[in-house]
Design an enzyme around this catalytic site. Sequence first.
Site, PDB file in Angstrom:
ATOM      1  N   LYS A 117       0.846  -1.194   0.000  1.00  0.00           N
ATOM      2  CA  LYS A 117       0.000   0.000   0.000  1.00  0.00           C
ATOM      3  C   LYS A 117       0.884   1.248   0.000  1.00  0.00           C
ATOM      4  O   LYS A 117       0.703   2.158  -0.809  1.00  0.00           O
ATOM      5  CB  LYS A 117      -0.869  -0.028   1.267  1.00  0.00           C
ATOM      6  CG  LYS A 117      -1.837   1.105   1.398  1.00  0.00           C
ATOM      7  CD  LYS A 117      -2.410   1.231   2.807  1.00  0.00           C
ATOM      8  CE  LYS A 117      -3.016  -0.061   3.326  1.00  0.00           C
ATOM      9  NZ  LYS A 117      -3.864   0.176   4.522  1.00  0.00           N
ATOM     10  N   LYS A 129       3.440  -2.147  11.247  1.00  0.00           N
ATOM     11  CA  LYS A 129       2.136  -2.114  11.904  1.00  0.00           C
ATOM     12  C   LYS A 129       2.309  -2.543  13.345  1.00  0.00           C
ATOM     13  O   LYS A 129       3.252  -3.274  13.676  1.00  0.00           O
ATOM     14  CB  LYS A 129       1.172  -3.098  11.216  1.00  0.00           C
ATOM     15  CG  LYS A 129      -0.287  -2.784  11.429  1.00  0.00           C
ATOM     16  CD  LYS A 129      -0.777  -1.781  10.429  1.00  0.00           C
ATOM     17  CE  LYS A 129      -2.185  -1.343  10.687  1.00  0.00           C
ATOM     18  NZ  LYS A 129      -2.725  -0.608   9.529  1.00  0.00           N
ATOM     19  N   GLY A 168      -2.749   5.879  13.641  1.00  0.00           N
ATOM     20  CA  GLY A 168      -3.937   5.193  14.150  1.00  0.00           C
ATOM     21  C   GLY A 168      -4.382   4.042  13.268  1.00  0.00           C
ATOM     22  O   GLY A 168      -3.864   3.822  12.183  1.00  0.00           O
ATOM     23  N   ASP A 169      -5.311   3.285  13.792  1.00  0.00           N
ATOM     24  CA  ASP A 169      -6.016   2.228  13.049  1.00  0.00           C
ATOM     25  C   ASP A 169      -7.258   1.964  13.908  1.00  0.00           C
ATOM     26  O   ASP A 169      -7.646   2.835  14.700  1.00  0.00           O
ATOM     27  CB  ASP A 169      -5.122   0.984  12.894  1.00  0.00           C
ATOM     28  CG  ASP A 169      -5.641  -0.001  11.843  1.00  0.00           C
ATOM     29  OD1 ASP A 169      -5.386   0.210  10.659  1.00  0.00           O
ATOM     30  OD2 ASP A 169      -6.331  -0.977  12.208  1.00  0.00           O
ATOM     31  N   THR A 212      -8.664   8.686   4.708  1.00  0.00           N
ATOM     32  CA  THR A 212      -8.898   7.306   4.250  1.00  0.00           C
ATOM     33  C   THR A 212     -10.277   7.205   3.590  1.00  0.00           C
ATOM     34  O   THR A 212     -10.424   6.661   2.492  1.00  0.00           O
ATOM     35  CB  THR A 212      -8.757   6.301   5.414  1.00  0.00           C
ATOM     36  OG1 THR A 212      -7.605   6.629   6.163  1.00  0.00           O
ATOM     37  CG2 THR A 212      -8.655   4.887   4.908  1.00  0.00           C
ATOM     38  N   ASN A 243     -13.844   6.000  11.744  1.00  0.00           N
ATOM     39  CA  ASN A 243     -13.263   7.111  11.005  1.00  0.00           C
ATOM     40  C   ASN A 243     -13.308   6.935   9.479  1.00  0.00           C
ATOM     41  O   ASN A 243     -13.611   7.888   8.746  1.00  0.00           O
ATOM     42  CB  ASN A 243     -11.812   7.230  11.518  1.00  0.00           C
ATOM     43  CG  ASN A 243     -11.011   8.170  10.713  1.00  0.00           C
ATOM     44  OD1 ASN A 243     -10.241   7.744   9.858  1.00  0.00           O
ATOM     45  ND2 ASN A 243     -11.189   9.453  10.957  1.00  0.00           N
ATOM     46  N   SER A 380      -0.739  10.691   5.884  1.00  0.00           N
ATOM     47  CA  SER A 380       0.231  10.567   6.983  1.00  0.00           C
ATOM     48  C   SER A 380       1.628  10.959   6.490  1.00  0.00           C
ATOM     49  O   SER A 380       2.373  11.656   7.188  1.00  0.00           O
ATOM     50  CB  SER A 380       0.292   9.127   7.495  1.00  0.00           C
ATOM     51  OG  SER A 380      -0.699   8.901   8.464  1.00  0.00           O
TER      52      SER A 380
HETATM   53  N1  GLU Z   1      -3.899   2.377   9.644  1.00  0.00           N
HETATM   54  C1  GLU Z   1      -3.951   3.046   8.387  1.00  0.00           C
HETATM   55  C2  GLU Z   1      -3.771   2.047   7.264  1.00  0.00           C
HETATM   56  O1  GLU Z   1      -4.229   0.927   7.383  1.00  0.00           O
HETATM   57  C3  GLU Z   1      -3.064   4.265   8.306  1.00  0.00           C
HETATM   58  C4  GLU Z   1      -1.622   4.081   8.623  1.00  0.00           C
HETATM   59  C5  GLU Z   1      -0.837   5.379   8.732  1.00  0.00           C
HETATM   60  O2  GLU Z   1      -1.380   6.455   8.555  1.00  0.00           O
HETATM   61  O3  GLU Z   1       0.361   5.262   8.985  1.00  0.00           O
HETATM   62  O4  GLU Z   1      -3.246   2.338   6.222  1.00  0.00           O
END
Ligand code: GLU
Length: 448
Positions: A117, A129, A168-169, A212, A243, A380
């Site tokens: 990604k 992660k 975040g997540d 997102t 979110n 980000s």
């Molecule tokens: N958790 C988000 C994702 O799945 C964002 C990760 C980030 O901003 O570093 O891509």
Amino acid sequence: MQEAAKYIEDTYAKILKRDPDQIEFLQAVKEFIGSIEPVFTAHPEFIQQNILEQMIEPERIIQFRIPWMNDQGETKVNRGFRVQFNSANGPYKGGLRFHTSVNQSIVKFLGFEQIFKNSLTGLPIGGGKGGSDFDPKGKSDNEVMRFCQSFMTELQQHIGPDLDVPAGDIGVGAREIGYLYGQYKRLNGSKAGVLTGKPVFLGGSLGRTEATGYGVVYFTDKMLQDTGESFKNKKVVVSGSGNVAIYAIQKVHELGGKVIACSDSDGYIWDPDGIDYTTIKQLKEVERERISEYVQYHPKAYYYEGSIWDIEKEYQVALPCATQNEIDGENAKKMIEKGVIAVAEGANMPSNLDAIAVYQEAQILYAPGKAANAGGVAVSALEMSQNSQRLSWSFEEVDEKLESIMESIYIEVRDTAKTYHMPGNFVVGANIAGFMKIAQSMISQGLV
Ligand code: GLU
């Protein structure tokens, strides 16, 4: 058997032997390797360099204890993780998830997807992660604060603006990032670039909260437009109410579509007038309530218990924005029956392998999460740039950049699928496009 196919199969067998219990991680790897054979056929040097096995093994996994005290004065212990998966393209980058389901398999699957990604965004970020099996649901602000402080007390020694930048997540929003940042600063002094998704007054980027959700809708819009369609007058189902879902709903409405349903882990609401995202935002983010409360404010709406994908309404676009494996083969068949022409994933791996097979068989448009939900991490990375420059860009500037990044990702994914003779197969497009940049970058740096 072809050399490429054999190499991929043998590599998967090794992974399976190493971590047979890591169901989600194995699923993510399987989805990925299912589409990259043509690359290994075209580039035998990748086989010689054993690039796949290198890519599938995280550079480093950190696991730690998080002791914290609840409001009753009892000591609780949770488990924390950070998977530093791949730094070929830049500092490890990816969110933290706080949810009871978090374990090493979940964090590894998320970290693995994050590599590709992040590569697709074209920005200089590696993949990582982390998270914890802590459940923020029902906890007081003080409990969440104490937990975050304990989590960061350990994590701080492993991260940094040029090393590893969490965000975040699920279960980690502005409140949690604020507490995490406060503790980092207490121990290391002020370094805004160590976390992203910060509240704006702590150095966060305008537009990160929305990124997102908006990004998924921008991606879907480009995909629809390419087939002569658009969001205009389309009925849309968005799963989740966090979110990602909230801002996806807002953007769909802005582009002329109507979101008729959204959900939480207990059930879903259907609103014939279209879901009011401001009510969802108030309920979920301010009151931290269940979605069933929505009907108190919108009497024409109905609440149903169970999976949103059982919905008995016609609709054309599905945006799964809840969590992994929320859609199985049966759910996917039902979607097609209800008239769905496009699925774009705001969540990470919401469709299981059977569901993906159903979409492909029905030849509907399908955008996998690693392409469609890359807008969050892309902004980000823009937040990191602003922090480095000690500048802040306007909401409009960030939103414009986000839309153009999502368009570039769409074009790259679409064109890569065509190059590899599978036009319209965005799984192939996303996996191969993401993979190529990482493979080349790793090889050019030698074995490290
Ligand atoms: N958790 C988000 C994702 O799945 C964002 C990760 C980030 O901003 O570093 O891509």
